[in-house]
Motif scaffolding. Structure first.
Motif, PDB file in Angstrom:
ATOM      1  N   MET C   1       0.676  -1.068   0.011  1.00 33.19           N
ATOM      2  CA  MET C   1       0.187   0.048   0.060  1.00 33.19           C
ATOM      3  C   MET C   1       0.941   1.353  -0.177  1.00 33.19           C
ATOM      4  O   MET C   1       2.025   1.364   0.519  1.00 33.19           O
ATOM      5  CB  MET C   1      -0.729  -0.084   1.154  1.00 33.19           C
ATOM      6  N   CYS C 304     -11.540  -4.384   0.396  1.00 35.27           N
ATOM      7  CA  CYS C 304     -10.509  -3.437   0.939  1.00 35.27           C
ATOM      8  C   CYS C 304      -9.028  -4.225   0.833  1.00 35.27           C
ATOM      9  O   CYS C 304      -8.092  -3.679   0.461  1.00 35.27           O
ATOM     10  CB  CYS C 304     -10.781  -2.988   2.219  1.00 35.27           C
ATOM     11  N   ARG C 307      -7.421  -4.894  -2.431  1.00 39.26           N
ATOM     12  CA  ARG C 307      -7.355  -3.742  -3.033  1.00 39.26           C
ATOM     13  C   ARG C 307      -8.018  -3.948  -4.666  1.00 39.26           C
ATOM     14  O   ARG C 307      -7.504  -3.339  -5.610  1.00 39.26           O
ATOM     15  CB  ARG C 307      -5.816  -3.271  -3.295  1.00 39.26           C
ATOM     16  N   HIS C 536      -6.548   2.111   4.920  1.00 37.62           N
ATOM     17  CA  HIS C 536      -6.682   2.998   3.497  1.00 37.62           C
ATOM     18  C   HIS C 536      -7.710   2.306   2.681  1.00 37.62           C
ATOM     19  O   HIS C 536      -7.823   1.915   1.723  1.00 37.62           O
ATOM     20  CB  HIS C 536      -5.298   2.707   2.653  1.00 37.62           C
ATOM     21  N   ALA C 537      -8.947   2.519   3.573  1.00 36.29           N
ATOM     22  CA  ALA C 537     -10.432   2.005   3.057  1.00 36.29           C
ATOM     23  C   ALA C 537     -10.982   3.159   2.424  1.00 36.29           C
ATOM     24  O   ALA C 537     -10.642   4.442   2.560  1.00 36.29           O
ATOM     25  CB  ALA C 537     -10.977   1.421   3.861  1.00 36.29           C
ATOM     26  N   ASN C 538     -11.927   3.162   1.594  1.00 32.86           N
ATOM     27  CA  ASN C 538     -12.539   4.224   1.061  1.00 32.86           C
ATOM     28  C   ASN C 538     -13.971   4.658   1.821  1.00 32.86           C
ATOM     29  O   ASN C 538     -14.196   5.840   1.472  1.00 32.86           O
ATOM     30  CB  ASN C 538     -13.228   3.740  -0.435  1.00 32.86           C
ATOM     31  N   TYR C 564     -16.112   1.392  -3.581  1.00 34.03           N
ATOM     32  CA  TYR C 564     -15.144   0.276  -3.949  1.00 34.03           C
ATOM     33  C   TYR C 564     -13.954   1.067  -5.076  1.00 34.03           C
ATOM     34  O   TYR C 564     -13.581   0.016  -5.650  1.00 34.03           O
ATOM     35  CB  TYR C 564     -15.643  -1.092  -4.388  1.00 34.03           C
ATOM     36  N   TYR C 566     -10.968   0.988  -5.657  1.00 39.78           N
ATOM     37  CA  TYR C 566      -9.519   0.409  -5.223  1.00 39.78           C
ATOM     38  C   TYR C 566      -8.806   0.411  -6.243  1.00 39.78           C
ATOM     39  O   TYR C 566      -9.241   0.051  -7.361  1.00 39.78           O
ATOM     40  CB  TYR C 566      -9.668  -0.722  -4.463  1.00 39.78           C
ATOM     41  N   SER C 567      -7.572   0.704  -6.221  1.00 35.19           N
ATOM     42  CA  SER C 567      -6.315   0.541  -7.426  1.00 35.19           C
ATOM     43  C   SER C 567      -7.186   1.355  -8.559  1.00 35.19           C
ATOM     44  O   SER C 567      -6.941   0.629  -9.807  1.00 35.19           O
ATOM     45  CB  SER C 567      -6.282  -0.966  -7.684  1.00 35.19           C
ATOM     46  N   ASP C 574      -3.656   3.611  -4.142  1.00 40.88           N
ATOM     47  CA  ASP C 574      -4.702   2.480  -4.715  1.00 40.88           C
ATOM     48  C   ASP C 574      -5.981   2.625  -3.970  1.00 40.88           C
ATOM     49  O   ASP C 574      -6.702   1.574  -3.929  1.00 40.88           O
ATOM     50  CB  ASP C 574      -4.107   1.211  -4.114  1.00 40.88           C
ATOM     51  N   TYR C 575      -6.422   3.713  -3.214  1.00 39.45           N
ATOM     52  CA  TYR C 575      -7.570   3.944  -2.858  1.00 39.45           C
ATOM     53  C   TYR C 575      -8.124   5.252  -3.127  1.00 39.45           C
ATOM     54  O   TYR C 575      -7.349   6.156  -3.355  1.00 39.45           O
ATOM     55  CB  TYR C 575      -7.672   3.392  -1.199  1.00 39.45           C
TER      56      TYR C 575
END
Lengths: 427, 133, 583
Positions: C1, C304, C307, C536-538, C564, C566-567, C574-575
């Motif tokens: 991450m 999460c 990723r 590092h979540a959204n 969601y 991610y990446s 990546d989030y």
């Protein structure tokens, strides 16, 4: 639950919160109204479960075996009055809301007061109905309600138990009840001997199942008749004729025996008199040794006759008591028949007795009736509670939202009753 | 409620009173049905009375509860509940509603048919009984 | 991450905090959804321990029948030499199920996580009705009291099974009344909670948070709330009827003129089958109430730590709705041997098998999310993967049992026990554990120990399979559930060693939870401080401070995208938090 929801406004703590967040709404209405609608949806499910239970139990009952309103003392017109009362209250609460919305505070309060009074009126009528159910013993109770599905031996034993209790209560009390036609101890004894014991005996002795059933059914019919039953009337009339015939055959025997006894007793007194005379004669002149002369022949003969007469008297007494034993239940039965057969409405109703009675499906009826009307009445009580909280408040435009939510709840209560009315009173 | 605001209050009141009149009328109607020839076939009578009740409920919901004037959310809230409620009752019918169709003898209730006894047997057995009592 | 993070919250105007509350108004008369969530969490964990103890006692009896039972034996049955009576075994399985279902899984999922996460994830400062929320927790306490009191009555508790079938439940001891009352209170609590959740989710979403930008957790909580709101009233009504059957002898569920022990006659006229229908009308949706929130949370966790965007976000939502909808018309599959109408049974079989479709969609979407992802095997991720794999086993055995001929064969055997423990323990509890590890930093502002967490997972996973998998074999052999001593039948005597193995695994699994307890409470004190977004979540809750203050957000959250992202190929990190304004 309703009061909390209606009272919890979205801006409850708004004053302390410095920067309220901005939200987007999915539905164009206040949170309170949405919550009330959701709550009413859950209430629909609650009453669906209750009414569904009633429907499947009611319509699953064999054709024609569900008690008719008349059999359980349900008065259709009372239900209709209550329907009218609730419809009126629905209109008045709409007017209360409309008045509050247009800031006519006094009018709003007046309409709300009328609604509250109507709700109390509904409960009053409900109370009258419940009181009549109570006075007739038509309600569930633990461990066993007074209602039986059929006249069987369980019914008879339950009846016997209850009757003994009632007798014991009266014997303790010693004061007669002050009804216009009170159930005196004598009446209860007559029910016990002339009806209960008679039927018990008949059911115990008879080998014929049809006979047993008729005996039990006629018993139940006399306690609490459900409908005109010509077969039972005929059975009772036949029985009465039979018994009177028996009584007439027994009566001459009875008088024969009595005259026989009388004669024997007369003879006994004559004989014992003469024996006593002879004996005293004999004893008045003792011989030299101080002994009495031996009894004369006459005296001995008299004594033998006396013994015979005494035996005859004893036999006659025994036969009489035997006959009496035979006669007594017949007489009691005939007395019971002549006393109770005239009551079209049954012994229970006539004497206000609350003894166990046979109403097929009566239990299920009582259970569902009290469940449905009880939970509905509980909702009415909650509604009244909310009205009483609202009444002293200023019912202005700001409170119109609360009024609307309360109104929604009240209309739901009305709708439930709209469905209960035909199901309970008219079906 | 938001959209009811643009209605004339006077007209609103006549609407409510008309609905009230209909409700009273329908109550009277179901009372009449209960005591009329329609009840000769009880199933039909019950269906008619339930239909009348449904009409009354619709009137209350539509006008007193203002659903007539609301936007389409009313369907999202009322239809699922009605669907699930009727589902519950319908699926109870085969097991509970028709339970007495195949009751074993031991659970048989006293329906009026079972009660009636041939008159002849009543006489015969009562004369038999006389000798014993 | 990648660690370079743009803090969206810093770009917004600051919101000043809420007034500081005193102890009582913070923790006892709490109207703050986070405190209420924690209250639910801690009381559920307490009951989890109680229910676990009861399970251990059950296993002891099954492995060493009629031997001296530790703890329960000497304290309760010292005069009998420490041996438990058969009725005590009935109490054990009754209360184990009741506590685990109504006091652990349902409150921890919708009570604890629902309360804690819904406002945070949709950007609200609290629930729609904070005071109603408080009452929904308070109404759990009379229920707790009823359960505890029922332990003190003769027989040490209700003994008629958690399903409380009449007529057994009608003639059971007084503890049954407390059991019914307790469940009515739980029902009222859940009702208040579910109305609150639905209103909050519908009316209090942050600007930009459309229904189809909500995280799966919130969607699952929403559907669960609908299930509770529509199914629970039916159970409440049925419970009231059973209570009146017991106290007033009404006989809704009692057949007419039944005679028990030649003494008690119940004035019946009702139908025992009616209870089963009403009970399962609630209790089958309750199965989904116990799994859907876990599904939602696991979806978030999987996405999460893979990723990767969640595979098939909308199908996931539609399958949730389908499961909930179908869940209302399948209850009859619990009653195939009850003597129910056969045609009805077939319709229930078909609808039950249909549920495999949406469930299958969910499983494949989880696998699709993992496929090709950059997996970070953290503790929450491990538990979530465990959830998916256990759910597959439990779900497949469920389809097997949906067919009446099979079900009639294995009904009330340990096959059933294996099935629902795979779903309820293997899936739900693993999901809950994953959620605790995942949101712990947000709840308490500290991180849990990863090593101990992984140890906890590995031990739990091994021993849970050791406990529940062999039960399939027991069930296939016909070993009956709810028997204190099935070894009286000769054909089951050779199953004793297998049962002893299961008991050993169960005890070890119970012991493994000590690792969790030490980790949980130890980390409260010694855990390293967590920042706002440790994973590092959204989703929105990670933009709030850890732990969030009263009022949740120190800025006005605005949502610009789905949960969601991610990446994302065009981004250096990546989030992409939902609140970050587009460039």
């Amino acid at each position: 639950m309703a009061p909390q929801q209606t009272n919890s406004k979205p801006s409850d703590d708004a004053k302390e919160q410095p920067a309220p967040l901005v939200y987007q709404r999915a539905m164009p209405m206040s949170r309170g109204k949405l919550a009330i609608w959701l709550f009413l949806s859950t209430e629909i499910m609650f009453f669906t479960a209750l009414i569904g239970t009633y429907i499947v139990l009611r319509f699953g009952a064999p054709e024609g075996s569900w008690p008719t309103p008349a059999q359980v003392g349900v008065m259709e017109w009372l239900g209709a009055i209550n329907t009218f009362v609730l419809i009126c209250s629905s209109v008045t609460i709409v007017f209360a809301y409309e008045s509050a919305k247009s800031d006519r505070i006094r009018a709003a309060r007046g309409w709300l007061l009328v609604t509250t009074l109507l709700a109390f009126g509904f409960l009053g009528v409900k109370g009258i109905e419940y009181a009549s159910k109570y006075s007739h013993g038509l309600y569930p109770q633990s461990p066993r309600s007074l209602l039986h599905d059929r006249s069987d031996v369980y019914y008879l034993s339950h009846f016997s138990l209850q009757l003994k209790q009632r007798i014991a209560e009266l014997e303790d009390q010693k004061t007669p009840t002050d009804h216009h036609d009170p159930a005196t101890l004598e009446t209860l004894y007559l029910i016990q001997s002339g009806m209960l014991n008679w039927t018990e005996n008949k059911v115990g002795v008879s080998n014929d199942p049809n006979m047993k059933r008729l005996a039990l059914e006629s018993f139940a019919h006399q306690i609490h008749p459900l409908a005109d039953r010509p077969d039972i009337d005929k059975y009772l009339a036949d029985e009465r004729a039979d018994l009177e015939e028996q009584q007439q055959t027994i009566a001459p025997q009875f008088s024969d025996l009595e005259s026989k006894l009388e004669a024997a007793q007369k003879q006994i007194s004559q004989l014992s008199d003469s024996i006593a005379k002879l004996e005293s004669n004999r004893k008045s002149k003792p011989n030299v040794n101080g002994d009495f002369p031996p009894p004369t022949e006459i005296e001995q003969k008299n004594k033998a006759q006396l013994e015979d007469a005494e035996k005859t008297a004893k036999d006659a007494t025994e036969s009489i008591s035997l006959l009496k034993q035979q006669m007594n239940p017949i007489e009691r039965r005939l007395e019971a028949q002549s006393r109770f057969n005239q009551f079209e409405d049954g012994i229970n109703e006539h004497f206000h007795l609350k003894l166990p009675m046979v109403i097929p499906n009566g239990n299920t009826w009582a259970n569902t009736y009290f469940m449905l009307t009880g939970f509905h009445a509980l909702h009415v009580v909650i509604g009244i509670f909310v009205f009483l909280i609202l009444l002293p408040l200023e019912l202005d435009r700001k409170r119109a939202k609360v009024m609307e939510n309360v109104g929604l709840y009240w209309h739901f209560v009305d709708i439930v009753w709209i469905f209960l009315f035909p199901m309970i009173y008219l079906f | 409620m938001e959209s009811t605001g643009n209605h004339n209050p006077k007209r609103q009141r006549t609407v409510f009173l008309t609905v009230f009149g209909f409700l009273v009328l329908l109550t009277g109607l179901s009372f009449w049905v209960a005591n009329s020839w329609i009840m000769e076939d009880r199933m039909i009578g019950w269906a008619v009375m339930l239909g009348i009740s449904a009409c009354k409920a619709m009137l209350v919901i539509a006008f007193f509860m203002h659903l007539w004037w609301e936007s389409s959310w009313k369907y999202a809230l009322t239809i699922p509940a009605l669907f699930m409620g009727s589902m519950l009752v319908l699926l109870l019918v085969p097991d509970i509603g028709m339970r007495t169709d195949h009751y074993p003898k031991t659970r048989e209730r006293l329906s009026p048919q079972a009660v009636t006894v041939p008159e002849a047997t009543g006489n015969v057995s009562s004369s038999q009984d006389r000798t014993k009592s | 991450m990648v660690n370079k993070v743009q803090h969206p919250e810093l770009n917004h105007p600051k919101r000043t905090g809420h007034p500081v509350l005193r102890f009582l108004s913070t923790y006892v008369f709490a109207t703050d959804h986070k405190i209420i969530g924690l209250q639910f969490l801690f009381s559920s964990l307490f009951w989890f321990a109680v229910g676990g103890m009861l399970a251990m006692a059950i296993r002891w009896q099954l492995a060493f029948p009629w031997s001296d039972m530790p703890i329960f034996g000497p304290t309760l049955f010292a005069s009998e030499g420490g041996q438990i009576p058969g009725t005590f075994y009935n109490m054990l399985f009754t209360m184990h199920a009741t506590i685990m279902i109504f006091f652990v899984i349902i409150p921890i999922l919708s009570g604890a996580f629902g309360n804690y996460l819904i406002p945070l994830m949709i950007g609200a400062e609290d629930m729609a009705f904070p005071r109603l929320n408080m009452f929904s927790y308070w109404f759990m306490w009379p229920a707790f009291a009823c359960m505890i009191l029922s332990f003190t009555l003769p027989g040490f508790g209700p003994t008629s099974g958690w399903t409380a079938y009449p007529t057994l439940s009608l003639i059971a001891g007084d503890a049954q009344n407390l059991w019914i009352l307790g469940l009515i209170f739980v029902g009222i609590s859940s009702m208040m909670g579910s109305i609150n959740y639905m209103t909050t989710i519908l009316q209090m979403r942050a600007p930009g948070m459309h229904m189809f930008r909500m995280p799966m957790t919130v969607w699952a909580m929403f559907i669960t709330a609908i299930l509770q709101a529509f199914a629970l009233p039916v159970l409440t009504a049925a419970l009231f009827m059973q209570l009146s059957d017991r106290l007033l002898a009404t006989g809704f569920f009692a057949p007419e003129s039944i005679v028990v022990n030649n003494s008690i006659t119940i004035s019946g006229g009702g139908e025992p089958l009616l209870w089963q229908h009403l009970f399962w009308f609630y209790s089958h949706p309750a199965v989904y109430i116990m799994i859907l929130p876990a599904m939602g949370m696991v979806s978030d966790i999987l996405s999460c730590f893979a990723r990767k965007p969640l595979f098939g976000y909308r199908p996931m939502i539609y399958s949730l709705i389908a499961i909930a909808g179908l869940g209302f018309v399948v209850w009859g599959h619990h009653m195939f041997v009850s003597g129910m109408n056969r045609i009805l049974a077939i319709s229930f079989m078909v609808s039950t098998m249909l549920i495999a479709l949406p469930s299958g969609i969910k499983v494949f979407n989880w696998l699709g999310t993992l496929w090709g992802g950059r997996l970070f095997l953290t503790t929450p991720m491990l538990f979530s993967i465990g959830f998916v794999s256990m759910f597959i086993i439990g779900g497949l055995s469920g389809i097997v049992m949906a067919a009446p001929p099979v079900d009639i064969q294995i009904h009330d055997t340990y096959f059933i026990v294996a099935h629902f423990h795979y779903v309820l323990f293997g899936a739900s509890v693993l999901g809950v554990m994953g959620a605790i590890y995942y949101w712990y930093p947000k709840m308490f502002g500290r991180k849990m120990n990863e090593t101990m967490g992984k140890l906890h997972f590995i031990l739990t996973f091994i021993f849970l399979n050791g406990t529940f998998f062999p039960m399939h074999f027991l069930g296939a052999r016909g070993f009956p559930r709810r028997y204190a001593d099935a070894y009286r039948f000769e054909e089951f005597q050779d199953l004793l060693p297998l049962n002893q193995f299961i008991t050993l695994c169960a005890f070890l699994m119970g012991a493994a939870q000590l690792v969790f307890l030490i980790n949980f409470f130890g980390s409260l004190i010694w855990g390293p401080k967590a920042d706002r977004n440790p994973w590092h979540a959204n989703t929105l809750e990670w933009s709030a401070p850890s732990p969030p203050p009263h009022g949740n957000f120190d800025f006005q959250p605005t949502v610009y995208r789905g949960p969601y992202e991610y990446s994302h190929p065009e981004r250096s990190v990546d989030y992409w938090p939902q609140t970050e304004p587009p460039p």
